[in-house]
Design an enzyme around this catalytic site. Structure first.
Site, PDB file in Angstrom:
ATOM      1  N   SER A 160       0.856  -1.189   0.000  1.00  0.00           N
ATOM      2  CA  SER A 160       0.000   0.000   0.000  1.00  0.00           C
ATOM      3  C   SER A 160       0.886   1.230   0.000  1.00  0.00           C
ATOM      4  CB  SER A 160      -0.889   0.014   1.250  1.00  0.00           C
ATOM      5  OG  SER A 160      -1.534   1.271   1.410  1.00  0.00           O
ATOM      6  N   TYR A 173      -2.201  -0.737   9.976  1.00  0.00           N
ATOM      7  CA  TYR A 173      -2.174  -1.107   8.568  1.00  0.00           C
ATOM      8  C   TYR A 173      -0.879  -0.624   7.906  1.00  0.00           C
ATOM      9  CZ  TYR A 173      -3.828  -1.490   3.718  1.00  0.00           C
ATOM     10  OH  TYR A 173      -3.959  -1.795   2.378  1.00  0.00           O
TER      11      TYR A 173
END
Length: 276
Positions: A160, A173
């Site tokens: 990401s 995350y």
């Protein structure tokens, strides 16, 4: 003799394992590899989810065996919990018995738990790292030695852009993805001399169920495009939210012979959102 074809990756005869293939980016990656002739083991924790679309795909294509590189390959569905190392080792062994040695691994399986850092629960943190980081460790460890013995292989981890830029409410995350990125690059360094390439694709906002779970009202997509000063986010310079296929195309390139001299790289597919 290289199997490179200008403008078109050619994956006939390759066996690919894709995690998190039940929906979103993982499904798009698995479908793309299949279309280009690879034999695809599409895995997901939710076995029935991936089985449904794989069965439909095989009916549509007649379950064609790869041949020229222009024919679709074969897809098989498997349930897999990447957090369970014994399950990963067993599943990898079964896939190789069923389909042949794994040439390509694409790590897509991921979870997102959002909260301010001090409000994250132990369970939020543990689960996020178990899937997003330890899962990548389990699958990569299971396939890399075999690739090295055969002198070739490609591992792509879908991380990401949050791994490279701080995000409010996304500490677990972002940290888990950053760890997965560096792990993948270290594997790439250790196995480069054996012909195994390891790369990362870092998506930004992509129209997936995970992305939509963050949207609280009809204005959310506009805020993604324009940016949000309150959360220290820039917008997206290309003024569009990615489609899962945008990410899948980058993954397929890195898996193919077109990227044969690329390893340990981190390719951002975020429309310029991180200004990198």
């Amino acid at each position: 003799m290289s199997d490179r074809v200008p403008g078109r990756p050619r994956l006939a005869g390759r066996v690919a394992l894709v995690t998190g293939a039940g929906q979103g980016i993982g499904e798009a990656v698995a479908r793309s590899l299949h279309v280009l002739g690879a034999t695809v083991a599409a895995t997901d924790l939710r076995g029935p989810t991936v089985t449904t679309w794989v069965d439909e795909l095989n009916r549509d294509t007649g379950d064609t065996t790869p041949g020229t590189g222009t024919e679709p390959g074969v897809a098989r569905a498997y349930q897999l919990d990447v957090t369970d190392r014994h399950a990963v080792d067993e599943r990898v062994a079964r896939i190789e018995r069923d389909l042949g040695p794994i040439d390509i691994l694409v790590n897509v399986a991921g979870v997102l738990r959002t909260a301010p850092a001090a409000e994250l629960t132990d369970e939020d943190w543990s689960l996020t790292f178990a899937v997003n980081t330890t899962g990548v460790f389990h699958t990569s460890r299971a396939v890399a030695p075999g690739m090295a013995e055969r002198g070739a292989g490609s591992i792509v981890t879908v991380a990401s852009n949050a791994a490279g830029i701080p995000r409010t409410g996304m500490a677990a995350y972002a940290a888990s993805k950053a760890a997965a990125v560096m792990f993948t690059k270290c594997v790439g360094l250790e196995y480069a001399r054996h012909g195994v390439r390891c790369n990362v694709v870092a998506p930004g906002s992509t129209d997936t169920p995970m992305q939509r779970s963050l949207w609280t009202d009809d204005e959310a997509p506009r805020r993604v495009l324009e940016g949000d000063l309150a959360t220290y986010r820039t917008g997206i310079p290309l003024a569009r939210i990615a489609d899962p296929q945008d990410v899948a195309d980058a993954v397929v390139f890195l898996c193919s012979e077109q990227a044969r001299h690329i390893t340990m790289q981190d390719l951002y597919v975020d429309g310029g959102a991180t200004l990198r």
